[in-house]
Design a protein around this motif. Structure first.
Motif, short mmCIF file in Angstrom:
data_model
loop_
_atom_site.label_atom_id
_atom_site.label_comp_id
_atom_site.label_asym_id
_atom_site.label_seq_id
_atom_site.Cartn_x
_atom_site.Cartn_y
_atom_site.Cartn_z
N HIS B 211 -10.88 -46.00 -28.47
CA HIS B 211 -11.83 -44.94 -28.13
C HIS B 211 -13.25 -45.48 -28.01
O HIS B 211 -14.00 -45.10 -27.12
CB HIS B 211 -11.77 -43.82 -29.18
N LEU B 228 -12.60 -37.40 -18.98
CA LEU B 228 -11.84 -38.65 -18.83
C LEU B 228 -11.55 -38.97 -17.37
O LEU B 228 -11.71 -40.10 -16.91
CB LEU B 228 -10.54 -38.54 -19.65
N GLU B 259 1.24 -41.39 -37.53
CA GLU B 259 0.47 -40.59 -36.58
C GLU B 259 -0.66 -41.39 -35.92
O GLU B 259 -0.97 -41.17 -34.75
CB GLU B 259 -0.09 -39.34 -37.26
N PHE B 260 -1.28 -42.32 -36.66
CA PHE B 260 -2.38 -43.06 -36.04
C PHE B 260 -1.86 -44.04 -34.98
O PHE B 260 -2.49 -44.23 -33.95
CB PHE B 260 -3.21 -43.79 -37.10
N GLN B 263 -1.15 -41.88 -31.95
CA GLN B 263 -2.40 -41.53 -31.27
C GLN B 263 -2.96 -42.72 -30.51
O GLN B 263 -3.48 -42.59 -29.40
CB GLN B 263 -3.44 -41.07 -32.30
N HIS B 270 -4.08 -44.33 -21.69
CA HIS B 270 -5.26 -43.94 -20.92
C HIS B 270 -6.07 -45.17 -20.52
O HIS B 270 -6.53 -45.29 -19.38
CB HIS B 270 -6.13 -42.98 -21.72
N TYR B 288 3.28 -37.59 -27.29
CA TYR B 288 2.89 -36.33 -27.94
C TYR B 288 4.07 -35.70 -28.65
O TYR B 288 3.92 -35.08 -29.71
CB TYR B 288 2.26 -35.37 -26.93
N LEU B 291 4.37 -37.47 -31.84
CA LEU B 291 3.25 -37.08 -32.69
C LEU B 291 3.48 -35.69 -33.29
O LEU B 291 3.22 -35.44 -34.46
CB LEU B 291 1.96 -37.10 -31.86
N THR B 295 3.42 -34.80 -37.26
CA THR B 295 2.34 -34.05 -37.88
C THR B 295 2.52 -32.55 -37.86
O THR B 295 1.89 -31.85 -38.62
CB THR B 295 1.00 -34.32 -37.16
N SER B 297 1.23 -30.59 -35.89
CA SER B 297 -0.10 -30.01 -35.71
C SER B 297 -0.16 -29.21 -34.42
O SER B 297 0.25 -29.68 -33.35
CB SER B 297 -1.13 -31.15 -35.65
N ILE B 299 -2.69 -28.57 -32.75
CA ILE B 299 -3.66 -29.21 -31.85
C ILE B 299 -2.99 -30.31 -31.04
O ILE B 299 -3.33 -30.53 -29.88
CB ILE B 299 -4.86 -29.71 -32.68
N VAL B 300 -2.01 -30.96 -31.65
CA VAL B 300 -1.23 -31.95 -30.90
C VAL B 300 -0.48 -31.25 -29.76
O VAL B 300 -0.45 -31.73 -28.62
CB VAL B 300 -0.24 -32.68 -31.83
N ASN B 303 -2.83 -30.52 -26.87
CA ASN B 303 -3.06 -31.70 -26.04
C ASN B 303 -1.82 -32.05 -25.23
O ASN B 303 -1.92 -32.54 -24.11
CB ASN B 303 -3.46 -32.89 -26.93
N ARG B 330 -10.28 -24.80 -28.38
CA ARG B 330 -10.08 -25.43 -27.07
C ARG B 330 -8.91 -24.84 -26.28
O ARG B 330 -8.66 -25.29 -25.17
CB ARG B 330 -9.87 -26.95 -27.21
N ALA B 359 -17.23 -22.97 -27.72
CA ALA B 359 -17.33 -24.43 -27.93
C ALA B 359 -17.92 -24.73 -29.30
O ALA B 359 -18.72 -23.97 -29.83
CB ALA B 359 -18.20 -25.05 -26.84
#
Lengths: 146, 383
Positions: B211, B228, B259-260, B263, B270, B288, B291, B295, B297, B299-300, B303, B330, B359
């Motif tokens: 990142h 992106l 998980e890291f 990710q 990318h 994903y 992931l 997790t 999650s 939020i995952v 995405n 989001r 936001a």
């Protein structure tokens, strides 16, 4: 973008606790300060000071300020002209009295602290139950976004 | 003077003092004082053995600080004990400090502050500036954090996951003051990776590098966000990407996915693509899925819906999105994006406006408002 990381559950953030002279819904103990006893006023002011001191000690205090009730409206009036001033307007519905900025670990903690501040004693030493406005600050955009 | 070297010595020196019998809070204060003295003295009189110099200076400061009568008795005992350097290595001390500073009894903001000071060697003022709070507030936060962990035994094994969480928070905060927290988080994660051999530590380090490598492309000259797909990929740091990919591959090869790592794998895909269209979205969706299993999650899954929209078309993306809770952060921004890709410009514009109001930060709000404005010009809203 946004809090879209999988660790997005942390809500470490700054919040503004906004106190209104006018414009907030009516408090439960809604007697204005000029009708309190000297001791009631002293107790109220002490409560506010103690609250700020406590937040300093917990590492959550950022700043607090009070505002004079009367201000002036100002706007640009074109090239070479001095700004136009006007007011104060008595009819302005919303009048801010002051604020406190806190830096906390969660929204729940911010609500808890705002509730505590709203419990400041007023007439008869009873909590004012004043409505405070709680507004989150915008933070930095997170780095990890996908 | 090499400030990075000075700061990298911090945890080791605290460890020496603790092993000589100082309690953690006092040792940490003494080392912080010694660091400040080093900054004053070293430019004119650089030591031959920087760590030895710091240990001596910090120990003296610790002794000075324990002047009370009761403390003096203790001091005599300590001075007697001094020649014992103890069996623990520098690496062990460093690792123990990471565990202590990320102890589960600490709140996230306390753990972050304590880690930056005791492991990172930053001053209270620098940490306060980075997080935009008064120095007195930050000093209290750190002092309370030290009190919270005062009963924790220094040699207790800790949980790597909590340490990684703290480092992740530091990295994701980016930078707003004098201190570049993203770069600092990378330095601390790199240091952790040398102290402990763990695939998720490597995974987080890779994730950060992948990142950070794209930082120059992420904002325009005026500070506004660049999505992106629109980034000038020639601005990405290819060397840093290569390092991140190498670290990730070595971690993945060990077959203990976390998980890291997952990710980081998405970030690597990318980084690997010459442009958005040539991105391997199918593989990103698969990551994903991994992931989401790791997790659970929401939020995952949000995405993932974006990735599905790229891999299988916007309708498929909207269908995946439809299974999620609309109140997710989001959610509306993603819906706007997918509707635009699907050709429904007016719905997209309306949703972008709505998303801007929700936001969580200013650059994002401005970005979303610009998207709404762009679409409204293309196709004015019905009256």
């Amino acid at each position: 973008m946004g809090r879209d990381s999988i660790e997005g559950d942390s809500e470490m953030a700054k919040y503004l606790l906004l106190k209104h002279y006018r414009g907030a819904p009516a408090a439960v103990n809604d007697v204005p300060m000029d009708q309190w006893t000297q001791d009631e006023i002293t107790a109220h002011l002490q409560y506010m000071r103690d609250f700020a001191t406590k937040l300093e000690a917990t590492g959550e205090f950022v700043e607090g300020q009070a505002l004079a009730p009367e201000g002036t409206w100002v706007r640009y009036d074109g090239e070479g002209k001095p700004p136009v001033t006007d007011g104060p307007f008595a009819e302005t519905k919303d009048l801010i009295a002051g604020w406190m900025v806190i830096d906390v670990d969660s929204y729940e903690r911010a609500v808890e602290l705002a509730g505590e501040l709203s419990a400041a004693p007023g007439k008869d030493g009873k909590p004012i139950h004043e409505w405070l406005e709680l507004r989150p600050f915008y933070g930095n955009p997170p780095t990890i976004t996908e | 003077m090499d400030e990075a070297l000075l700061r990298s010595l911090t945890p080791g020196v605290i460890g020496v003092l603790v092993r000589r019998g100082a309690d953690f809070a006092a040792a940490e204060d003494a080392v912080q004082d010694a660091l400040l003295e080093a900054v004053r003295v070293w430019p004119d009189d650089p030591p031959r053995d920087p760590k030895g110099w710091l240990v001596t200076a910090a120990w003296r400061k610790f002794i000075d600080a324990t002047r009370a009568e009761s403390a003096r008795r203790r001091r005599e005992e300590l001075v007697d004990a001094e020649p014992e350097p103890g069996p623990a290595s520098d690496t062990d001390d460093t690792l123990q400090l990471y565990f202590l500073c990320a102890h589960p009894s600490l709140t996230p903001s306390s753990a972050v502050a304590l880690t930056l000071r005791a492991v990172g060697g930053l001053t209270t003022r620098q940490i306060a500036q980075a997080y935009l709070v008064p120095e007195a507030t930050m000093a209290q936060r750190i002092s309370r954090a030290k009190k919270t962990v005062s009963d924790v035994r220094f040699d207790q094994p800790g949980d790597v996951a909590t340490v990684l969480r703290v480092l992740y928070l530091v990295f994701n905060e980016g930078y707003s003051g004098d201190v570049d927290l993203a770069a600092e988080a990378i330095r601390l994660t790199r240091q952790l990776a040398t102290a402990i051999d763990h695939p998720e530590v490597a995974g987080l380090l890779a994730l950060m590098l992948l990142h950070h490598a794209r930082r120059a492309g992420r904002t325009a000259a005026d500070g506004s966000l660049v999505a992106l797909a629109d980034q000038d990929r020639s601005k990405w740091d290819t060397e840093m990407i290569a390092e991140g990919v190498e670290i990730l591959q070595a971690a993945l090869a060990r077959g203990r996915l976390g998980e890291f790592q997952a990710q980081a794998a998405i970030a690597a895909l990318h980084c690997d693509a010459p442009d958005a269209a040539e991105t391997d979205w199918v593989q990103i969706v698969e990551w994903y899925d991994e992931l989401a299993e790791l997790t659970d999650s929401p939020i995952v899954r949000l995405n993932r819906a974006v990735a599905v929209g790229e891999a299988d078309g916007p309708r498929a993306g909207l269908k995946a999105l439809g299974e999620l809770d609309e109140s997710l952060p989001r959610y509306t921004a993603v819906a706007a994006y997918l509707h635009e890709r699907d050709g429904d410009v007016q719905t997209a514009a309306r949703l972008y406006t709505e998303a801007a109001k929700k936001a969580a930060n200013l650059p994002e709000r401005e970005y979303l408002t610009r998207q709404a404005a762009r679409l409204n010009r293309k196709s004015p809203p019905h009256p």
